[in-house]
Design an enzyme around this catalytic site. Structure first.
Site, PDB file in Angstrom:
ATOM      1  N   ASP A 531     -21.322  62.269  91.739  1.00  0.00           N
ATOM      2  CA  ASP A 531     -21.449  62.437  93.184  1.00  0.00           C
ATOM      3  C   ASP A 531     -20.932  61.207  93.916  1.00  0.00           C
ATOM      4  O   ASP A 531     -20.701  60.155  93.338  1.00  0.00           O
ATOM      5  CB  ASP A 531     -22.915  62.689  93.562  1.00  0.00           C
ATOM      6  CG  ASP A 531     -23.823  61.522  93.211  1.00  0.00           C
ATOM      7  OD1 ASP A 531     -23.506  60.805  92.241  1.00  0.00           O
ATOM      8  OD2 ASP A 531     -24.839  61.318  93.888  1.00  0.00           O
ATOM      9  N   GLU A 532     -20.742  61.348  95.230  1.00  0.00           N
ATOM     10  CA  GLU A 532     -20.524  60.250  96.165  1.00  0.00           C
ATOM     11  C   GLU A 532     -19.341  59.341  95.802  1.00  0.00           C
ATOM     12  O   GLU A 532     -19.493  58.194  95.418  1.00  0.00           O
ATOM     13  CB  GLU A 532     -21.819  59.422  96.293  1.00  0.00           C
ATOM     14  CG  GLU A 532     -22.966  60.265  96.816  1.00  0.00           C
ATOM     15  CD  GLU A 532     -24.281  59.534  96.945  1.00  0.00           C
ATOM     16  OE1 GLU A 532     -25.151  60.029  97.692  1.00  0.00           O
ATOM     17  OE2 GLU A 532     -24.449  58.477  96.326  1.00  0.00           O
TER      18      GLU A 532
END
Length: 853
Positions: A531-532
């Site tokens: 993620d991210e």
């Protein structure tokens, strides 16, 4: 010749003396400088630079001594970047992550005795709980050794055992220091509010035949007859070894029921049944003693654990009863982040004991992130030599300080699990029927790995071995991309377009897989994070080449993160390992390019229509684990009060009751019973992307992120007792839970799908659960040495009478009179108007956080 040598020695001696003198000044500076931090306004009327969200703070510097140190720098952790500094005497610079630097300008001369120097500044984003204001500012001067400033160190309250922050001014203003925007309707959880909101729980509910988590079926077969466990038990087994039950036997012994020659007969028999659930068991208590029949070893283990759950340590008798039981979800998990701040092996082992006691069966162990790499990987020594420690000004020895960490490189925030440690954790978990799912976050959240491999690169380059140096390198020097991660790092994302990146990942996975095989617990699921990563690889020549040469292969992907996840997922599938990841990253892939077996942890927020993303991935037939942050993230405060530790971005409070009330099978329905981050009603529309008929979630997971945890005790405080409520919902589906409607509905505070009858049934169920927890389980946690949170007390004083409410019954409470004396609370006592009130541990050895009346 001799004269030249003499001059050289004198010069060296003089330089050494000067260095000693300068270091003495650093020590003096660190000892005498008083730092005071104050939140002035959590939500200013106007934010600079057209930001939507900011907060306004002040740092004051004073000293009673003359401080002569020159060319100093003060470093401190600030979770969100300072964007406007109003001081003319000092500059504030954001370094990386949360690390900032204060330096004197030409207008500053020196720290004079008893003078005050002030810095006021605006910071990006939001910071509202005291725990978010980090300790351990440190001073450094060129050529010297950095030292933590004494006044910024935390202390422990001797009565509560909780962390104190003497450098941080009190939070008392319920407007400026508590509300994050104009719409914020969050209420300060003072004693009056708690009294108003807490439902009284009867002290007389019969809990003799109750346990957590609640079984699928429990029938009391004879109310008048009981078995007595005071003489212990005699355990007899058939089809299963006593050794496989050892952790459950030890649990019984801890609670006062040991194996003895004259004990009550307890028989545990394996009796496999065709079509039975793997974890199914039957537990019967009658005139013949106690009988457990189970389909498998894990069922037998849980049968004995349920016997321990029934026990009241203050009354070792049990009624005749019959239990038939199996779990709601096959995945009942707890995620523990040991990367941001390290948590000891003993903490992990203790937590595994408690997970087993409440039938949780998955430990998602977050072993690497930006701030730390915590698992020894044979052949890649730098990962732990560099990546497990934080110190200052030594890039090949450690990482930069972050999150208010000590800078010694040897504090509790530093550390890692050796191969032997990890093997012990795996074996300990396996004995308790708990699967360990390792997570080494990539491609974002990878700063520890990147900097460790850069140290390795420099090591081999110095030896002239360019091939070895580049073998596991994770960055491309020619990549000129400038980005800032969600935690404000500019160098935390590995390059997904380099073959060396995948060589590194393959090496790590192979070594982790070998460790699991060595422990006799094959690695079947590996969590990649994924993620991210926004903003990375824009100006990477390697990625430009990938886009050009493999345009057809990556068609349909809106980011290279999706390419990375698909490639690593395929790599894992070839090793017969299921890929797992957070749902935002997994959503960047093409489902038809993913392996057949995929796990997604959905952490989308409910009040932001997060059910839509969750339903979408569940409808792919991916194994969907509910990880909803506003109820399963245990790094958030229990109550909305500045002194309650925790983060706040998704929830201002997560009480044990809120966790208990969760209905994980029906996510949009919570719009009827909960509010959003601002304590405002919200609406969930489930008509556009409902779950397909027959689609079900695989499980539920709690989460402990460690940005603000600097000790094992803090971690236990945040986990317990609300982890028991999570275990209740993961194992048992309550009758009052609102069934999911696959046709799709709209939910709001006005929709009333959750009926009055359901509300009443939920309240009755809560009364049972709270009674068992307060009157049975807290004592068990104490016996196990768990530093659980003692609840705050709701109170009302009227006409000389003090009336109280606590979330759980059976909690000892005391109040403080004006004299300062603490007196035990007794119902209907005439009291002088009290100043403060607090609860205590069951053994009275520890005090809870006091509230002023």
């Amino acid at each position: 010749m001799r004269r030249t040598l003499m001059v050289s020695l004198l010069a060296m001696s003089s330089a050494h003396a000067a260095a000693q003198s300068q270091q003495a000044q650093v020590t003096d500076f660190a000892k005498h400088l008083q730092v005071s931090y104050e939140l002035l306004n959590a939500s200013p009327e106007l934010c600079p630079q057209e930001l939507k969200k900011c907060y306004y703070s002040r740092i004051r510097l004073t000293t009673k001594e003359q401080l002569n140190l020159t060319d100093w720098n003060i470093y401190f952790s600030q979770l969100t970047p300072v964007i406007v500094n109003e001081s003319s005497q000092f500059d504030i610079e954001h370094i990386n992550g949360d690390l900032h630097r204060i330096t004197p300008t030409g207008e500053f001369n020196t720290f004079a005795p008893n003078a005050e120097y002030s810095l006021t500044f605006y910071s990006q984003g939001s910071q509202i709980t005291r725990a978010e204001f980090m300790p351990n500012f440190f001073v450094h001067t060129q050529g010297g050794e950095a030292q933590v400033i004494d006044s910024t160190k935390t202390k422990l309250d001797p009565e509560t055992g909780l962390e104190l922050q003497p450098y941080l001014e009190p939070f008392t203003d319920k407007q400026k220091q508590f509300r994050v925007n104009k719409s914020d309707n969050t209420q300060w959880a003072d004693s009056a509010l708690l009294y108003q909101q807490t439902q009284s729980v009867s002290e007389t509910i019969d809990i003799s035949a109750q346990l957590i988590p609640q079984p699928q079926s429990l029938i009391i077969t004879d109310k008048l007859s009981q078995v007595d466990l005071t003489k212990g038990i005699v355990l007899k087994t058939k089809g299963i070894s006593k050794q496989s039950l050892t952790p459950a036997i030890n649990r019984l012994k801890l609670l006062g029921v040991a194996q003895t020659p004259n004990g009550l007969a307890v028989s545990v028999n394996l009796s496999p049944e065709k079509g039975a659930h793997l974890e199914h068991y039957r537990l019967t208590i009658d005139a013949q003693g106690i009988q457990i029949a189970a389909h498998s070893q894990v069922g037998a283990f849980y049968g004995l654990i349920s016997l321990a759950g029934l026990i009241d340590t203050q009354n070792l008798t049990l009624p005749y009863l019959a239990i038939e039981d199996q779990p709601r979800y096959s995945f009942r998990g707890l995620h523990i982040d040991v990367a941001r701040n390290f948590l000891s092996k003993d903490f992990i082992l203790s937590t595994l004991d408690q997970m087993a006691a409440y039938k949780l069966n998955k430990l998602h162990l977050h072993l690497a992130d930006d701030e730390g790499w915590r698992l020894e990987i044979p052949g890649l020594a730098e990962l732990t030599k560099v990546g497990s420690r934080r110190c200052f000004n030594a890039p090949d020895d450690c990482l930069l300080p972050q999150l208010g960490s000590d800078i010694s490189g040897s504090s509790q925030s530093d550390g890692y699990y050796s191969v032997d440690d990890y093997l012990e954790i795996l074996a300990y978990a396996n004995a308790r029927h708990i699967q360990v799912i390792p997570s080494l976050d990539m491609p974002g959240h990878s700063r520890a790995a990147i900097h460790s491999m850069e140290a390795r690169y420099r090591h081999y380059l110095a030896k002239g071995d360019l091939k070895a140096a580049e073998r596991y390198r994770l960055v491309e020097p020619e990549d000129k991309t400038q980005y800032s991660s969600i935690q404000h790092y500019k160098d935390n994302t590995l390059n997904v377009c380099l073959d060396s990146t995948y060589l590194f990942i393959d090496k790590v996975i192979d070594e982790v897989q070998q460790l699991h095989l060595q422990a006799g617990t094959p690695l079947t699921t590996y969590h990649i994070g994924a993620d991210e990563t926004a903003g990375a690889w824009v100006d990477s020549p390697a990625c430009d080449q990938l886009r050009s040469n493999f345009s057809e292969q990556i068609a349909g992907l809106h980011s290279l993160n999706g390419y990375f996840i698909e490639r690593v997922s395929a790599m894992l599938a070839k090793k017969q390992i299921k890929v797992a990841g957070w749902n935002d990253g997994m959503g960047e892939t093409r489902p038809d390019k993913m392996p057949k077996s995929v796990q997604t942890n959905s952490w989308s927020q409910l009040y932001s229509q997060g059910h839509i993303a969750t339903h979408k991935q569940a409808n792919y037939d991916w194994d969907t684990i509910i990880s909803t942050p506003e109820v399963t993230y245990f790094d958030f405060p229990y109550e909305a009060h500045p002194q309650e530790p925790g983060n706040h971005w998704a929830a201002r409070n997560i009480s044990s009751r809120k966790v208990f009330e969760f209905m994980p099978d029906n996510l949009p329905a919570h719009a009827e019973i909960w509010t959003d981050i601002n304590n405002q009603a919200y609406r969930s529309d489930d008509t556009t992307n409902p779950l397909r008929s027959g689609v079900k979630y695989q499980g539920l997971q709690g989460h402990l992120w460690s940005e603000m945890l600097r000790s094992d005790r803090q971690a236990q405080y945040m986990l317990f007792p609300r982890l028991l409520a999570l275990a209740e919902r993961a194992w048992h589906k309550a009758q009052w839970e609102l069934d999911y409607d696959h046709s799709g509905k709209v939910y709001s505070s006005d929709s009333k799908h959750f009926t009055e009858d359901a509300i009443y049934a939920r309240e009755q169920d809560w009364q049972r659960f709270a009674s068992v927890l307060g009157r049975k389980e807290l004592l068990k946690l104490e016996k196990a040495g768990v530093f659980y949170r003692i609840p705050t007390v709701g109170a009302k004083f009227k006409n000389g009478k003090l009336t109280i409410k606590t979330i759980f019954p059976g909690i000892p409470v005391e109040y403080q009179e004006k004299s300062g004396e603490w007196l035990p609370y007794q119902v209907n006592d005439e009291v002088t108007k009290p100043l403060k009130i607090r609860a205590m541990s069951q053994d009275l050895s520890r005090k809870g956080r006091a509230l002023t009346l």
